[in-house]
Enzyme design. Structure first.
Site, short mmCIF file in Angstrom:
data_model
loop_
_atom_site.label_atom_id
_atom_site.label_comp_id
_atom_site.label_asym_id
_atom_site.label_seq_id
_atom_site.Cartn_x
_atom_site.Cartn_y
_atom_site.Cartn_z
CB SER A 149 37.40 4.17 97.78
OG SER A 149 37.18 4.31 99.16
CB THR A 150 35.72 0.08 99.67
OG1 THR A 150 35.33 1.24 100.40
CG2 THR A 150 35.57 -1.16 100.54
CG HIS A 188 39.12 7.37 99.11
ND1 HIS A 188 37.87 7.08 98.66
CD2 HIS A 188 39.47 8.54 98.52
CE1 HIS A 188 37.46 8.05 97.84
NE2 HIS A 188 38.42 8.94 97.74
CG MET A 230 30.83 3.18 100.14
SD MET A 230 29.77 1.75 99.94
CE MET A 230 28.33 2.31 100.86
CG ASP A 286 36.40 11.34 95.63
OD1 ASP A 286 36.19 12.43 95.09
OD2 ASP A 286 37.50 11.01 96.13
#
Length: 363
Positions: free
Chosen positions: A184-185, A210, A303, A306
């Site tokens: 993600s991030t 993401h 972050m 997940d």
């Protein structure tokens, strides 16, 4: 304001400055430093008070947002949240912004802007809070970004898409190996570092990054140009083959399925899982069910949590599991949670992940 996140908004739209400024001012632990119309005005304000987070438009007069972003990252790396219109051209521009060092992205429409920003206030606030936690040291070392998680009133698990395997017999091993990656991030640049290090002969790879709709296609095209392997946005029923990395499309879940000795992906609609669509947990669960010991699971910078539950399912199904280490993560959230739950067999630096993937060839 001590311990409060100071935010600078840079956008040529007076509506955006007014609405975003009001949202930030109303959020606990966040305060608005300034809201200005272009980067040159921002530079003047930053001489007196440097922000903790910058909310930045891309298309502006006098200096565009990407040029300003690169200037910030070169002089004093600072977490930046990009606001961009959701068009094909905008998608390409935003991917470039991600590569330049933005930490998160909020998509905004060209019409109904005020209503959109008001309704998406929680999403914007979550993006600013996430950006404030970014590892600035990693931003200085390499630009990185991910999409902002879409918020849902209820945090669903992968059960909403695919039931748990329970005590089902693990799939038989084959010579066909699979690598499943979730991030993600900070993941866009981290993925580029990993995938560009891989030779053309590599196990088939399935990836959840993401990212909102429209952006994944441009992101995949960009990676395909710089990698020896092929990289593409996944389509329903695509075969997962050696030398190919498939990236789940923004706004849709991706699952792995097996037919005989071959693997394919299903790209489906469905509710947000862990407040994301695509969800890493959904992909990892499907890999645990259909690939088992034939798979390697990799969880990278991001972050939230997940992928943590799904990686544990993969490990229980006989898969090898790897997490990116804290030092090389922009945000050590997803890997940390996966380690905490017992789903990680091995923790390695970002620069070593390609070697873990290639080890699948000799298993």
């Amino acid at each position: 304001m001590q311990n409060s996140i100071g935010v600078l908004v840079v956008d040529d739209s007076a509506v955006v400055r007014k609405v975003v400024g009001a949202l930030l001012q109303s959020a606990p632990g966040i305060h608005l430093l300034h809201a200005v119309a272009d980067p040159l005005l921002a530079i003047e304000r930053m001489k007196h008070h440097w922000p903790d987070v910058i909310v930045l438009d891309v298309e502006m007069p006098r200096m565009d947002g990407i040029t300003f972003l690169r200037k910030i990252m070169a002089e004093r790396p600072t977490p930046v949240v990009i606001c961009s219109t959701q068009t094909e051209r905008g998608a390409e521009t935003t991917v470039a912004a991600m590569a330049a060092g933005a930490v998160a992205v909020i998509t905004k429409p060209r019409l109904g802007l005020k209503e959109f920003l008001t309704e998406s206030g929680d999403e914007l606030i979550a993006a600013v809070r996430a950006a404030a936690q970014a590892n600035v040291k990693r931003l200085a070392a390499r630009a990185a970004v991910a999409a902002v998680p879409l918020q849902a009133p209820v945090k669903l698990t992968a059960d909403a898409i695919l039931p748990a395997a329970g005590d089902a017999r693990p799939p038989l091993q084959t010579t066909e190996r699979i690598v499943a990656i979730g991030t993600s991030t900070g993941g866009t640049q981290a993925l580029e570092e990993v995938l560009t290090a891989l030779p053309a002969v590599t196990p088939g790879i399935v990836i959840v990054q993401h990212m909102p709709e429209k952006f994944t296609a441009a992101f995949a095209e960009r990676l395909d140009k710089v990698c020896q392997i092929r990289v593409a946005e996944a389509r329903h029923n695509d075969r997962v083959s050696p030398g190919l990395a498939l990236i789940a499309p923004g706004g849709r879940h991706m699952l792995l399925r097996r037919e005989g000795a071959q693997y394919f992906v299903d790209v489906i609609d469905g509710p947000l899982v862990n407040r994301h669509r695509p969800s890493v947990d959904v992909l990892f669960r499907s890999v645990a069910r259909n690939a088992g010991a034939n798979a390697l699971g990799v969880i990278m910078t991001g972050m939230g949590d997940d992928g943590a539950a799904g990686l544990l399912e993969m490990r229980k199904a006989g898969a090898r599991t790897v997490a990116q280490d804290e030092e090389s993560c922009v945000v050590y959230g997803m890997p940390k949670e996966a380690v905490k739950r017992g789903g990680v067999e091995k923790t390695v630096a970002l620069k070593a992940i390609d070697r873990e993937i290639l080890a699948q060839l000799v298993r």
